[in-house]
Design an enzyme around this catalytic site. Structure first.
Site, mmCIF file in Angstrom:
data_model
loop_
_atom_site.group_PDB
_atom_site.id
_atom_site.type_symbol
_atom_site.label_atom_id
_atom_site.label_comp_id
_atom_site.label_asym_id
_atom_site.label_seq_id
_atom_site.Cartn_x
_atom_site.Cartn_y
_atom_site.Cartn_z
ATOM 1 N N LYS A 284 -2.056 7.012 -21.002
ATOM 2 C CA LYS A 284 -3.069 7.870 -20.409
ATOM 3 C C LYS A 284 -3.446 8.975 -21.402
ATOM 4 O O LYS A 284 -2.573 9.625 -21.971
ATOM 5 C CB LYS A 284 -2.529 8.482 -19.112
ATOM 6 C CG LYS A 284 -3.585 8.933 -18.130
ATOM 7 C CD LYS A 284 -2.969 9.253 -16.775
ATOM 8 C CE LYS A 284 -4.039 9.643 -15.775
ATOM 9 N NZ LYS A 284 -3.494 9.904 -14.439
ATOM 10 N N GLU A 369 -0.127 6.853 2.241
ATOM 11 C CA GLU A 369 -0.399 7.817 3.306
ATOM 12 C C GLU A 369 0.216 7.400 4.637
ATOM 13 O O GLU A 369 0.698 8.247 5.404
ATOM 14 C CB GLU A 369 -1.913 8.006 3.455
ATOM 15 C CG GLU A 369 -2.578 8.651 2.250
ATOM 16 C CD GLU A 369 -2.982 7.659 1.178
ATOM 17 O OE1 GLU A 369 -3.568 8.083 0.153
ATOM 18 O OE2 GLU A 369 -2.714 6.437 1.355
ATOM 19 N N ARG A 397 -6.575 7.289 6.114
ATOM 20 C CA ARG A 397 -5.850 6.042 5.855
ATOM 21 C C ARG A 397 -4.582 5.922 6.699
ATOM 22 O O ARG A 397 -3.945 4.867 6.730
ATOM 23 C CB ARG A 397 -5.499 5.958 4.367
ATOM 24 C CG ARG A 397 -6.710 5.856 3.463
ATOM 25 C CD ARG A 397 -6.382 6.183 2.017
ATOM 26 N NE ARG A 397 -5.469 5.250 1.396
ATOM 27 C CZ ARG A 397 -5.836 4.233 0.603
ATOM 28 N NH1 ARG A 397 -7.109 4.037 0.340
ATOM 29 N NH2 ARG A 397 -4.942 3.443 0.065
#
Length: 629
Positions: A284, A369, A397
């Protein structure tokens, strides 16, 4: 923005992946360097997601080089990593409009490009969507290939594993690529694993693997022995046994920045049928030193100086997120029962300091979630007091878990809902447009909307001390800059307040729109009520305002349908009270990306919009008051 052909000679030639595929393979490394430099230059001006995209430059280049996009389908998960994809698919010269009103979205969108095969912004959807596309292609006898690129932690969500389980069971013709950017490969190990990946994805190994299954299928003991031997040999050098058990042919991990290896492996896998899983390791922030050193800080950036990496100064003033983070630490010091739970949103939700000070009471459950809510419910069952820090859009969600596992059992769970209302450049996938509507209809739930930063702190304390589920929803960014009382003060539940007394018209503001309502009231001498609680609603205050005024105006930064204004309407109807009422809030469409100020103006809930709406519906007997404004 026209691409400078002198600075980016190769990139300037790429108007579509078809142009990319005409390049000799040996020129792709130079093209990737130009792509990475162009990405840094453009995002430095617009802001946006940077580090993840820097890590996917070579992978994106290789995918479009090997696969016949857009006929072959690429599904990205999540959209943070797709800026290189946008640049290579005909949107290079629009990158200076990224995340701005009328410009490119920050995530893949089907309406924006035929290369964006599926709209993405919430995590972990790619495998399920790609499986649907693969099944549809098979039914149509279409030989197109379907690839799901899963990265940035998306594989921590249960939905991703549901898709993997189903795809493996169906023997679907699907390639899943895990973009693993949470680890690095040392040169020696990387070289060995790249070699193994090329062998395991090659035709000789694949034909032997499939052929042996066919031959040995008639000899069950031998077949099982061969399968166990293969898994044992892979298990010694490869981390793919889990995916093999789910029915996938696992390949990897390979270096996601090694273009020759990527291209060779992808070509091999393109010619294999069935569920394949390619594990690619990327860095990243790759190629930009500030982002390599701080990939979290450069995940999402404001405009910055590309030479130094220094970002523009953010507006002064404490944000609501910081208010929550400070409150959480203070309340944790006051009550040892408090535990903090977040679904992979430590930085975004303001939990960095809490993790440092109370590491044993901090739980990051990953991008999960549903699990976060049920996990919190279990904590509450045993006498702890969980505080779940979650964005409003992500709580959607876990709606069933909120109802079934928390509210039906009336468990003591506090929800801190960040990014409520309109969020600006991230657009419709990230707006907290619906929480007041979907929360207030649930029994046992208390719902609060603070008007400013100090009230946010008070409401968090109030929610924490309520014996049952309670939610405080607050907007993105800073408030009006009010003084914050460091005490852990609570508010009387279900009670609002009159902030300004006026005549004829009463504005009932829920949450942050209070500031705009006060501007309007000053112009037309109206009353303003800070309602504070959406549930329980302050019945006495609403009835009082209805009795003393000729027009009621409700204002909220939530969908009008079923929201706070609807709660006022329901109360008045139940009491048989007939009075003109105007409900202002978010309209019945998805508000596109723009600045927050532009979005609130579009929805008519800034001061000008509120005043215009009142003028349009006010009875003639109010004309004199309005004309004086």
């Amino acid at each position: 923005m026209h691409t400078d052909s002198q600075t980016y000679p190769l990139l300037a030639e790429i108007e579509s992946p078809a142009d990319l595929r005409r390049l000799p393979e040996e020129r792709l490394a130079a093209l990737s360097d130009e792509l990475r430099a162009f990405l840094i230059e453009t995002v430095s001006r617009t802001g946006g997601h940077l580090a993840a995209g820097l890590g996917t430059v070579e992978l994106t280049t290789a995918l479009h080089y090997v696969f016949n996009t857009p006929d072959d389908r690429l599904v990205w998960d999540v959209g943070h990593q797709t800026y290189p994809h946008k640049i290579l698919t005909g949107r290079r010269d629009q990158m200076d409009t990224l995340r701005q009103a009328g410009g490119l979205a920050g995530f893949p969108r089907r309406e924006e490009s035929e290369y964006d095969t599926f709209g993405v912004a919430h995590s972990s959807t790619a495998i399920s969507a790609a499986l649907g596309m693969a099944v549809a292609a098979a039914r149509a006898e279409n030989p197109r290939k379907v690839v799901a690129v899963v990265g940035d932690g998306a594989l921590t969500a249960g939905l991703a594993f549901e898709g993997l389980n189903n795809a493996g069971d169906m023997d679907a013709d699907l390639l899943v690529i895990l973009n693993d950017n949470d680890m690095s490969i040392s040169p020696n190990v990387g070289a060995m694993k790249n070699y193994l990946a090329r062998i395991l994805s090659g035709r000789v190994y694949t034909s032997m693997r499939e052929g042996s299954k066919t031959v040995l299928s008639t000899v069950p003991p031998v077949r099982d022995l061969a399968r166990r031997w293969e898994e044992h040999m892979k298990g010694m050098v490869l981390p793919g046994t889990l995916f093999e058990e789910m029915g996938f042919n696992y390949i990897g991990p390979i270096d996601g920045h090694d273009l020759p290896t990527l291209i060779k492996t992808l070509r091999n896998l393109k010619n294999i049928h069935g569920p394949r899983f390619l594990h690619v390791v990327t860095q990243k922030g790759r190629g930009y030193e500030p982002a390599e050193g701080n990939p979290v800080g450069y995940h999402g950036v404001s405009p910055f100086n590309p030479s130094t990496g220094k970002m523009e100064k953010k507006p002064s003033g404490i944000t609501y997120t910081q208010v929550f983070g400070n409150w959480l630490c203070d309340m944790a010091a006051d009550d040892k029962r408090l535990v903090g739970v977040t679904p992979a949103m430590r930085e975004g939700s303001g939990l960095v300091e809490f993790e440092k000070r109370f590491p044993e009471r901090y739980f990051d459950v990953g991008i999960a979630e549903q699990h976060a809510l049920t996990f919190a419910a279990g904590l509450a069952c045993e006498g702890l007091k969980p505080v779940v820090a979650i964005y409003s859009t992500f709580l959607q969600r876990a709606y069933d878990q909120l109802i079934h596992d928390v509210c039906i059992q009336n468990l003591d769970v506090t929800l801190a809902l960040d990014r409520a209302g309109l969020v600006g450049a991230d657009g419709p996938t990230h707006h907290g447009s619906f929480d007041l509507s979907y929360l207030r209809c649930i029994p046992n739930m208390t719902v609060m909307a603070p008007a400013d930063e100090n009230e946010c702190r008070q409401m968090l304390s109030t929610a924490f001390h309520i014996d049952g589920p309670a939610a405080v929803r607050y907007p993105r960014g800073s408030g009006s800059g009010v003084q914050i009382d460091p005490a852990l003060t609570t508010l009387p539940v279900g009670r609002g307040e009159v902030r300004r007394s006026g005549h004829r018209i009463a504005l009932l503001a829920f949450g942050s729109p209070l500031a705009e309502a006060l501007k309007v009231a000053a112009a037309i001498d109206a009353t303003v009520a800070n309602m504070r609680f959406v549930k329980p609603l302050d019945v006495q205050l609403v009835l009082q305002l209805a009795a003393e005024h000729e027009l009621l105006v409700t204002v909220e930064d939530n969908a009008r349908q079923g929201g706070a204004g609807s709660a006022v309407n329901e109360l008045l109807a139940s009491q048989g009270i007939q009075i003109p009422i105007l409900n202002l809030g978010l309209p019945d469409w998805f508000v596109e990306h723009a600045s927050q100020a532009q979005q609130y103006a579009e929805c008519g809930i800034d001061a000008d919009g509120i005043l215009e709406a009142i003028r349009a519906v006010a009875p003639a007997r109010l004309a004199r008051t309005l004309e004086s404004a």
